[in-house]
Write a protein that holds these residues in place. Sequence first.
Motif, short mmCIF file in Angstrom:
data_model
loop_
_atom_site.label_atom_id
_atom_site.label_comp_id
_atom_site.label_asym_id
_atom_site.label_seq_id
_atom_site.Cartn_x
_atom_site.Cartn_y
_atom_site.Cartn_z
N ASP A 208 1.00 -1.22 0.16
CA ASP A 208 -0.04 0.08 0.04
C ASP A 208 0.80 1.23 -0.03
OD1 ASP A 208 -2.43 -1.49 0.00
OD2 ASP A 208 -2.35 -1.66 2.38
N ALA A 209 2.25 1.17 -0.02
CA ALA A 209 3.00 2.10 -0.03
C ALA A 209 2.76 2.86 -1.26
CB ALA A 209 4.63 1.71 -0.06
N PRO A 210 2.66 4.41 -1.17
CA PRO A 210 2.37 5.18 -2.45
C PRO A 210 3.63 5.24 -3.56
CG PRO A 210 3.01 6.67 -0.67
CD PRO A 210 2.79 5.24 -0.18
N ALA A 211 3.43 5.33 -4.73
CA ALA A 211 4.64 5.29 -5.74
C ALA A 211 5.29 6.44 -5.53
CB ALA A 211 4.00 5.08 -7.15
N GLU A 212 6.60 6.35 -5.96
CA GLU A 212 7.41 7.46 -5.71
C GLU A 212 6.90 8.61 -6.80
OE1 GLU A 212 12.27 8.37 -6.37
OE2 GLU A 212 11.60 6.54 -6.33
N ALA A 213 6.98 9.72 -6.42
CA ALA A 213 6.39 10.85 -7.32
C ALA A 213 7.38 10.98 -8.34
CB ALA A 213 6.17 11.88 -6.35
N VAL A 214 7.01 11.38 -9.58
CA VAL A 214 7.81 11.73 -10.59
C VAL A 214 8.24 13.18 -10.16
CG1 VAL A 214 8.00 12.10 -13.05
CG2 VAL A 214 6.62 10.29 -12.26
N PRO A 215 9.58 13.43 -10.48
CA PRO A 215 10.03 14.68 -10.11
C PRO A 215 9.48 15.75 -11.04
CG PRO A 215 11.90 13.22 -10.19
CD PRO A 215 10.80 12.79 -10.58
N GLY A 216 9.20 16.96 -10.61
CA GLY A 216 8.34 17.91 -11.21
C GLY A 216 9.52 18.89 -11.77
N GLY B 73 15.84 14.16 -27.78
CA GLY B 73 15.18 14.55 -26.44
C GLY B 73 16.12 14.09 -25.52
N SER B 74 16.77 13.02 -25.50
CA SER B 74 17.63 12.59 -24.34
C SER B 74 18.83 13.34 -24.01
CB SER B 74 17.88 11.03 -24.71
OG SER B 74 16.99 10.12 -24.73
N PHE B 75 19.18 14.39 -25.01
CA PHE B 75 20.31 15.17 -24.79
C PHE B 75 19.66 16.61 -24.75
CE2 PHE B 75 21.74 11.32 -26.78
CZ PHE B 75 22.73 10.95 -26.12
N GLY B 76 18.40 16.87 -24.47
CA GLY B 76 18.01 18.25 -24.28
C GLY B 76 17.43 19.03 -25.36
N PHE B 77 17.38 18.29 -26.57
CA PHE B 77 17.11 19.35 -27.67
C PHE B 77 15.61 18.69 -28.26
CE2 PHE B 77 21.61 19.21 -27.89
CZ PHE B 77 21.85 20.42 -28.51
N LEU B 78 15.05 19.62 -29.05
CA LEU B 78 13.65 19.35 -29.64
C LEU B 78 14.06 19.46 -31.27
CD1 LEU B 78 11.41 21.93 -27.74
CD2 LEU B 78 11.92 19.30 -27.13
N VAL B 79 13.01 18.37 -31.86
CA VAL B 79 13.01 18.79 -33.14
C VAL B 79 11.94 19.62 -33.30
CG1 VAL B 79 12.54 17.61 -35.43
CG2 VAL B 79 13.55 16.37 -33.73
N ARG B 80 12.30 21.05 -33.50
CA ARG B 80 11.32 22.26 -33.18
C ARG B 80 10.20 22.07 -34.16
NH1 ARG B 80 8.58 25.72 -30.88
NH2 ARG B 80 9.39 27.84 -30.81
N TYR B 81 10.55 22.01 -35.61
CA TYR B 81 9.33 21.85 -36.31
C TYR B 81 9.12 20.83 -37.17
CZ TYR B 81 11.63 26.52 -35.93
OH TYR B 81 11.79 27.75 -35.52
N ALA C 45 12.96 19.08 -21.95
CA ALA C 45 12.80 18.01 -23.01
C ALA C 45 11.92 16.68 -22.45
CB ALA C 45 14.11 17.63 -23.81
N GLU C 46 12.39 16.49 -21.35
CA GLU C 46 11.63 15.11 -20.76
C GLU C 46 10.29 15.58 -20.34
OE1 GLU C 46 11.93 12.17 -17.03
OE2 GLU C 46 13.35 13.77 -17.16
N TYR C 47 9.99 16.87 -19.94
CA TYR C 47 8.68 17.16 -19.61
C TYR C 47 7.81 17.25 -20.87
CZ TYR C 47 4.75 20.36 -18.17
OH TYR C 47 3.58 21.03 -18.24
N LEU C 48 8.14 17.88 -21.93
CA LEU C 48 7.71 17.69 -23.09
C LEU C 48 7.30 16.62 -23.65
CD1 LEU C 48 8.53 20.75 -23.32
CD2 LEU C 48 8.38 20.66 -25.78
N SER C 49 8.20 15.47 -23.48
CA SER C 49 7.92 14.01 -23.78
C SER C 49 6.80 13.48 -23.02
CB SER C 49 9.21 13.36 -23.86
OG SER C 49 9.07 11.91 -24.03
N GLU C 50 6.92 13.54 -21.61
CA GLU C 50 6.10 13.16 -20.65
C GLU C 50 4.50 13.64 -20.85
OE1 GLU C 50 7.53 13.76 -16.71
OE2 GLU C 50 8.97 11.80 -16.93
N THR C 51 4.31 14.84 -21.35
CA THR C 51 3.14 15.59 -21.64
C THR C 51 2.57 15.40 -22.97
OG1 THR C 51 4.13 17.50 -22.01
CG2 THR C 51 3.68 17.02 -19.71
N GLY C 52 3.52 15.12 -23.74
CA GLY C 52 2.81 14.89 -25.39
C GLY C 52 2.98 16.17 -26.01
N LEU C 53 3.40 17.37 -25.23
CA LEU C 53 3.50 18.45 -25.80
C LEU C 53 4.84 18.58 -26.77
CD1 LEU C 53 2.87 20.93 -23.16
CD2 LEU C 53 1.22 20.16 -24.67
N SER C 54 4.83 19.38 -27.84
CA SER C 54 5.92 19.58 -28.82
C SER C 54 6.30 20.84 -29.32
CB SER C 54 5.55 18.84 -30.17
OG SER C 54 4.21 19.32 -30.87
#
Length: 277
Positions: A73-81, A220-228, A253-262
């Motif tokens: 019943d332990a809560p899952a570790e929160a994803v860092p914000g 994205g793993s290196f902090g870059f977006l394919v911007r267009y 970059a990780e935040y955008l990947s997790e949220t589906g935003l581009s």
Amino acid sequence: MTIFLDRRPLPRIAVVMLAAALLLAGCASGAARATYETSASPGPRAGAEGSAANGVAADGGTVAGATVDESADAPAEAVPGIDLAAHSPADPASPWVVVNKRVAVDPVDYEPDLTTVRGYLVRPDVAPDLTALLSAAEADGVHLTLRSAYRGYSKQAAVYEGWVAQLGRAQADAVSARPGHSEHQTGLAVDVGGSSRPACDFEPCFGDTLEGRWVAEHAGSFGFLVRYTPENKTVTGYAPEAWHLRWVGRDLAEYLSETGLSTLEEVFDVPGGDYGR
């Protein structure tokens, strides 16, 4: 003639023996039932009984003497914000500055601090991740090349006017930024190419090359977006450019990947689309 039945009481010893026999028969029956329920039951039933069998009473308390699996019943570790207010989307020195057709660099002649990676100028905070990106591609057998990086206001003006001369202003606006509206002026953007199909550098087919596919998967793993991209061209205002990478840092970059935003426009609620004038 009246017949009288013999109703003489049983001897005392017979009564005692009969009662004892009945008592033993009842105990044996109860024992048999207990044995059946213990051996035939496949396990704890669902609901309150199942909880009690696991050491938790139906009311949420702990059953005495039971061992409770606390991890269940332990809560899952929160994803860092991420603090989206950590950097300004308007400050040209910010790693999250948004520059597009609606929002120009301010001041328009802004010049960042710069360093060199493989002969091209980028901001110092971009250099470690850019170097790591290129090295990781090499390790995977993918030879990425740098084709463009920082371009100042005057250089961008010359590039844009060259496209206008070639395509006309309307078409030039689809493929090149007006001076003051280019991410390259921030020192945060680079254009990459490849060796597998050099003719596809700066062309739509780059996305189908070995290098283009690697970039789409790993940038994205290196902090870059394919911007267009084809999916976000309405927001960014630009035709797809699979070779144009914009550094935002690994956290964003990780935040955008997790949220589906581009797009940065969506993240920071900044106007996008075509020029307002």
